[in-house]
Scaffold this motif. Structure first.
Motif: not given
Ligand code: NAD
Length: 328
Positions: A15-16, A99-101, A106-109, A301-303
């Motif tokens: 990502a970097i 808020a990174y994602s 939510a998808e883990l929930a 996406i979050a990373v």
């Protein structure tokens, strides 16, 4: 412009590199944290990005100023490791990534909920012992259930949308009721949510009002067939009360991505070692409990967002612009 990114994990490197190539800005990466012994290495950089659990000590702030650094950007939501007053005194602008994602958590929930209601943990444990029977393990379909969200903010609101899309009835409790959720979420008191829901998803932030938000009294209100899913912070649940409720079958099961004391065991390889928590030992013994090591945030996406948003903020501040993520 040259930026140093600290505490970089291997999974962040792609990502970097992608951000660096897109923006044509050099980003060096190191695995160490920002502490006094490292400040002498920062003079060649214009901007810095951190991500660490341990505090940035008081002597670091004037040393950064002396090295010509103008900001401290953390690519995490939490910024309690940074002394904002010391940063201000030394002309350092502090930003975070609030808020990174929300979808990542939510998808883990959702995954945890489906795993609980389909009783997959129990099937897996039985299959590991070559027991392939299914009697007694009938599942419920998600669209026949009521999902209760406690803390319907960014992440909780996203969880609510996902369950609504799957046809579940969604009820919620929050200190602040959000207009944009009201077309598909029914707000009610915490007690009513606990009584009505078949799955309770916790998404509050950790603050004095949410420590032990779910204790003995709250667990007693839940249906014996209901599940608890904690994706927010360990201390929001009284772990001893949860263990007692599970042992006494007052609730049907739990999925925990976070647990009080987790800094001593999550993200460590403790194979063949003694576990440092009796609560963890007891929870691991239960076939209706799912444990994951605080990985809600850990998605593609979050990373990428943590990297992109933090580096964009460094550039904005170095260019004399304001960032919407300034916390100082
Ligand atoms: P947010 O601030 O958008 O939402 C939190 C909500 O909780 C707010 O709507 C707030 O009003 C509500 N709240 C606070 N105190 C309350 C109380 N006493 N009773 C009822 N509601 C209350 O935050 P967010 O971005 O949705 O994140 C929520 C939490 O998720 C974070 O603070 C963090 O602890 C956790 N988190 C976990 C992971 C993970 O990897 N598992 C990743 C990111 C965030």
């Amino acid at each position: 412009m040259k930026i140093l990114m600290m505490s970089v994990r291997d999974d962040e490197e792609a990502a970097i590199k992608s951000w660096s190539e897109r923006n044509n800005i050099k980003v060096d990466t190191v695995d160490w944290e920002l502490h006094p012994d490292r400040v002498s290495e920062l003079g060649v950089y214009d901007g810095i990005v951190i991500q660490q659990r341990s505090k940035v000590e008081g002597e670091v702030y004037p040393a950064l100023k002396a090295a010509g650094i103008k900001q401290i950007t953390t690519r995490t939501a939490g910024f309690d490791v940074i002394d904002l007053e010391a940063a201000r005194e030394n002309g350092l602008t502090v930003t975070n990534v609030p808020a990174y994602s929300p979808r990542s958590v939510a998808e883990l929930a959702l995954a945890h909920t489906m795993r609980l209601i389909r009783k997959l943990e129990i099937f897996d444990e039985r299959a590991a012992k070559q027991d392939f029977r299914w009697a007694g393990l009938q599942a419920a379909e998600i669209h026949s259930l009521t999902v209760g969200i406690i803390g319907a903010g960014r992440i909780g609101g996203t969880t609510a949308k996902i369950f609504d899309a799957l046809g579940a009835k969604v009820v919620a409790h929050d200190l602040v009721e959000r207009e944009e959720l009201k077309s598909f979420v029914t707000y009610m008191s915490k007690e009513e949510v606990l009584q009505k829901a078949d799955v309770i998803c916790l998404h509050v932030d950790l603050n004095p009002s949410t420590i032990n938000l779910i204790g003995r009294d709250e667990l007693a209100l839940m249906k014996p067939t209901a599940y608890l899913v904690n994706e927010c912070r360990g201390p929001v649940v009284d772990t001893d009360a949860l263990i007692e409720a599970l042992e006494q079958k007052k609730i049907a099961g739990a999925a925990l991505d976070t647990l009080t004391g987790e800094e001593n065991f999550f993200n460590f390889n403790l194979q063949n070692k003694e576990l440092p928590s009796q609560q963890l030992i007891r929870l691991r013994e239960m076939e209706n409990v799912i444990l994951t090591p605080h990985v809600g945030f850990f998605t593609n996406i979050a990373v990428q967002n943590m990297v992109d948003i933090s580096l964009d903020d460094v550039v904005a501040i170095l260019n004399g612009e304001k960032s919407e993520h300034q916390v100082s």
